[in-house]
Design a protein around this motif. Sequence first.
Motif, PDB file in Angstrom:
ATOM      1  N   SER A  42       0.813  -1.335   0.568  1.00 55.44           N
ATOM      2  CA  SER A  42      -0.249  -0.114   0.179  1.00 55.44           C
ATOM      3  C   SER A  42       0.580   0.979   0.227  1.00 55.44           C
ATOM      4  CB  SER A  42      -1.288   0.283   1.166  1.00 55.44           C
ATOM      5  OG  SER A  42      -0.218  -0.139   2.573  1.00 55.44           O
ATOM      6  N   ILE A  43       2.188   1.248   0.611  1.00 56.16           N
ATOM      7  CA  ILE A  43       3.164   2.001   0.170  1.00 56.16           C
ATOM      8  C   ILE A  43       4.805   2.126  -0.409  1.00 56.16           C
ATOM      9  CG2 ILE A  43       2.721   2.953   2.972  1.00 56.16           C
ATOM     10  CD1 ILE A  43       5.109   1.349   3.963  1.00 56.16           C
ATOM     11  N   ASN A  44       4.082   1.480  -1.674  1.00 61.09           N
ATOM     12  CA  ASN A  44       4.372   0.876  -2.908  1.00 61.09           C
ATOM     13  C   ASN A  44       5.738   0.708  -2.332  1.00 61.09           C
ATOM     14  OD1 ASN A  44       5.811   0.647  -5.328  1.00 61.09           O
ATOM     15  ND2 ASN A  44       7.055   2.345  -5.467  1.00 61.09           N
ATOM     16  N   MET A  45       5.929  -0.008  -0.994  1.00 58.38           N
ATOM     17  CA  MET A  45       7.153  -1.479  -0.877  1.00 58.38           C
ATOM     18  C   MET A  45       6.771  -2.875  -0.790  1.00 58.38           C
ATOM     19  SD  MET A  45       8.879   1.429  -0.323  1.00 58.38           S
ATOM     20  CE  MET A  45      10.712   1.273   1.523  1.00 58.38           C
ATOM     21  N   ARG A  46       8.137  -3.806  -0.528  1.00 62.33           N
ATOM     22  CA  ARG A  46       8.410  -4.895  -0.069  1.00 62.33           C
ATOM     23  C   ARG A  46       9.112  -5.535   0.816  1.00 62.33           C
ATOM     24  NH1 ARG A  46      12.019  -7.090  -3.329  1.00 62.33           N
ATOM     25  NH2 ARG A  46      12.641  -5.272  -4.708  1.00 62.33           N
ATOM     26  N   LEU A  47       8.326  -6.460   1.444  1.00 67.34           N
ATOM     27  CA  LEU A  47       9.309  -7.188   1.887  1.00 67.34           C
ATOM     28  C   LEU A  47      10.904  -7.546   1.095  1.00 67.34           C
ATOM     29  CD1 LEU A  47      10.000  -8.037   4.849  1.00 67.34           C
ATOM     30  CD2 LEU A  47       9.428 -10.794   4.797  1.00 67.34           C
ATOM     31  N   ALA A  48      12.208  -7.909   2.006  1.00 73.13           N
ATOM     32  CA  ALA A  48      13.672  -8.084   0.572  1.00 73.13           C
ATOM     33  C   ALA A  48      14.059  -9.042   1.504  1.00 73.13           C
ATOM     34  CB  ALA A  48      14.374  -6.884   0.511  1.00 73.13           C
ATOM     35  N   ARG A  49      15.212  -9.652   1.125  1.00 71.78           N
ATOM     36  CA  ARG A  49      16.681 -10.473   1.756  1.00 71.78           C
ATOM     37  C   ARG A  49      17.572 -10.543   1.483  1.00 71.78           C
ATOM     38  NH1 ARG A  49      14.565 -16.525   4.374  1.00 71.78           N
ATOM     39  NH2 ARG A  49      16.279 -16.574   5.979  1.00 71.78           N
ATOM     40  N   LEU A  50      18.255 -10.223   2.542  1.00 74.42           N
ATOM     41  CA  LEU A  50      19.720 -10.899   1.699  1.00 74.42           C
ATOM     42  C   LEU A  50      20.316 -12.149   1.646  1.00 74.42           C
ATOM     43  CD1 LEU A  50      21.884  -8.517   4.388  1.00 74.42           C
ATOM     44  CD2 LEU A  50      21.135  -7.799   2.245  1.00 74.42           C
ATOM     45  N   PRO A  51      21.232 -12.195   0.615  1.00 75.07           N
ATOM     46  CA  PRO A  51      21.372 -13.365   0.196  1.00 75.07           C
ATOM     47  C   PRO A  51      21.661 -14.795   1.043  1.00 75.07           C
ATOM     48  CG  PRO A  51      22.290 -12.478  -1.196  1.00 75.07           C
ATOM     49  CD  PRO A  51      21.828 -11.282  -0.430  1.00 75.07           C
ATOM     50  N   GLY A  52      20.789 -15.997   0.486  1.00 72.61           N
ATOM     51  CA  GLY A  52      20.659 -17.250   1.632  1.00 72.61           C
ATOM     52  C   GLY A  52      19.946 -17.198   2.746  1.00 72.61           C
ATOM     53  N   ASP A  53      20.088 -17.369   3.885  1.00 71.19           N
ATOM     54  CA  ASP A  53      19.261 -17.126   5.209  1.00 71.19           C
ATOM     55  C   ASP A  53      19.500 -15.425   6.026  1.00 71.19           C
ATOM     56  OD1 ASP A  53      18.125 -19.774   4.577  1.00 71.19           O
ATOM     57  OD2 ASP A  53      20.184 -19.774   5.715  1.00 71.19           O
ATOM     58  N   GLY A  54      20.068 -14.955   4.737  1.00 70.12           N
ATOM     59  CA  GLY A  54      20.085 -13.126   5.327  1.00 70.12           C
ATOM     60  C   GLY A  54      18.836 -12.209   5.680  1.00 70.12           C
ATOM     61  N   ALA A  55      19.572 -11.023   6.712  1.00 70.32           N
ATOM     62  CA  ALA A  55      18.642 -10.718   6.940  1.00 70.32           C
ATOM     63  C   ALA A  55      17.520 -10.129   6.094  1.00 70.32           C
ATOM     64  CB  ALA A  55      19.358  -9.226   7.815  1.00 70.32           C
ATOM     65  N   PHE A  56      16.598  -9.654   6.381  1.00 76.53           N
ATOM     66  CA  PHE A  56      15.185  -9.142   5.943  1.00 76.53           C
ATOM     67  C   PHE A  56      15.122  -7.986   6.282  1.00 76.53           C
ATOM     68  CE2 PHE A  56      13.510 -13.784   7.260  1.00 76.53           C
ATOM     69  CZ  PHE A  56      13.010 -13.631   6.064  1.00 76.53           C
ATOM     70  N   PHE A  57      14.861  -6.985   5.425  1.00 76.91           N
ATOM     71  CA  PHE A  57      14.718  -5.668   5.453  1.00 76.91           C
ATOM     72  C   PHE A  57      13.179  -4.702   4.132  1.00 76.91           C
ATOM     73  CE2 PHE A  57      17.640  -6.645   1.522  1.00 76.91           C
ATOM     74  CZ  PHE A  57      17.583  -5.762   0.753  1.00 76.91           C
ATOM     75  N   MET A  58      13.287  -3.238   4.653  1.00 81.70           N
ATOM     76  CA  MET A  58      11.996  -2.777   3.192  1.00 81.70           C
ATOM     77  C   MET A  58      12.362  -2.447   2.679  1.00 81.70           C
ATOM     78  SD  MET A  58       9.005  -0.235   4.504  1.00 81.70           S
ATOM     79  CE  MET A  58      10.692   1.087   4.977  1.00 81.70           C
ATOM     80  N   ALA A  59      12.075  -2.625   1.233  1.00 79.94           N
ATOM     81  CA  ALA A  59      12.318  -2.466   0.523  1.00 79.94           C
ATOM     82  C   ALA A  59      11.697  -1.372  -0.976  1.00 79.94           C
ATOM     83  CB  ALA A  59      13.197  -3.437  -0.754  1.00 79.94           C
ATOM     84  N   TYR A  60      11.719  -0.682  -2.008  1.00 83.26           N
ATOM     85  CA  TYR A  60      10.480  -0.942  -3.113  1.00 83.26           C
ATOM     86  C   TYR A  60       9.986  -1.149  -3.683  1.00 83.26           C
ATOM     87  CZ  TYR A  60      11.680   4.296  -2.352  1.00 83.26           C
ATOM     88  OH  TYR A  60      11.982   5.544  -1.556  1.00 83.26           O
ATOM     89  N   GLU A  61       9.087  -1.194  -3.620  1.00 81.04           N
ATOM     90  CA  GLU A  61       7.881  -2.325  -4.657  1.00 81.04           C
ATOM     91  C   GLU A  61       8.653  -1.834  -6.335  1.00 81.04           C
ATOM     92  OE1 GLU A  61       6.032  -5.435  -6.452  1.00 81.04           O
ATOM     93  OE2 GLU A  61       6.556  -5.106  -4.708  1.00 81.04           O
ATOM     94  N   THR A  62       8.055  -1.273  -6.813  1.00 78.26           N
ATOM     95  CA  THR A  62       8.378  -0.066  -7.796  1.00 78.26           C
ATOM     96  C   THR A  62       8.813   1.151  -7.484  1.00 78.26           C
ATOM     97  OG1 THR A  62       6.616  -1.230  -8.882  1.00 78.26           O
ATOM     98  CG2 THR A  62       8.191   1.129 -10.151  1.00 78.26           C
TER      99      THR A  62
END
Length: 224
Positions: A42-62
Amino acid sequence: MNARLLKLLMEGKYICPIAYNPEYRILEDEAVREDVNVWLASINMRLARLPGDGAFFMAYETVPESAITQLKGELLRFRDEYGDAIRMLDLIRQCKAENATCSPGERVQLAELVMAVNESTTLSAQLRSLVGVIHSSGARISDSENLRKLLEHLAKDGYLIVADKVSESYQMTGKIDQLYAVMSYLDDHNAIEIREAADQLDLVESDAVDAGGADVPGLIGSSV
């Protein structure tokens, strides 16, 4: 949905099993990740993750046009702004036993660093070269105190957490992976010129690994 989890993501935190274990465990549930992505969309963001079992963080969807200029600048400034963190972590690595890698979960103790620096003029010189870079460090204070400031500096920036206050022991977090991921990307693609940055964005989005698309780890949609 877990309010603290969402707050951490909105603050640009890297949610890893070291720094934010409860929230990391929650995000291991695929259904939770889907719910989080619905909320972030709803705010043009999504859940992202660093490679493997890395940390989750927020990133732009577009990635919006307004963010591309910011991305260019952050990529170009990355070495200057975060190279100091790399230097500090490398000093820690050299102070530790052989095969130390400065990876998430690895522990480091102030006393261990002090002993190594006291026994090596090379390490002492490296530490002194960081005076002025380390927060509140100084040429007139002891190596021991400068090392304490170095650990506090890295903890404040999210690369370490305090594991035991009494023994002044720290543990490395998943944000370490973000730092090395971007440095690796820049090494692979050489220095990025401003005029090339927009074209490089396509490379960035195809090279990185995450939970729902692709990003430059830690540069798109999160605070670093």
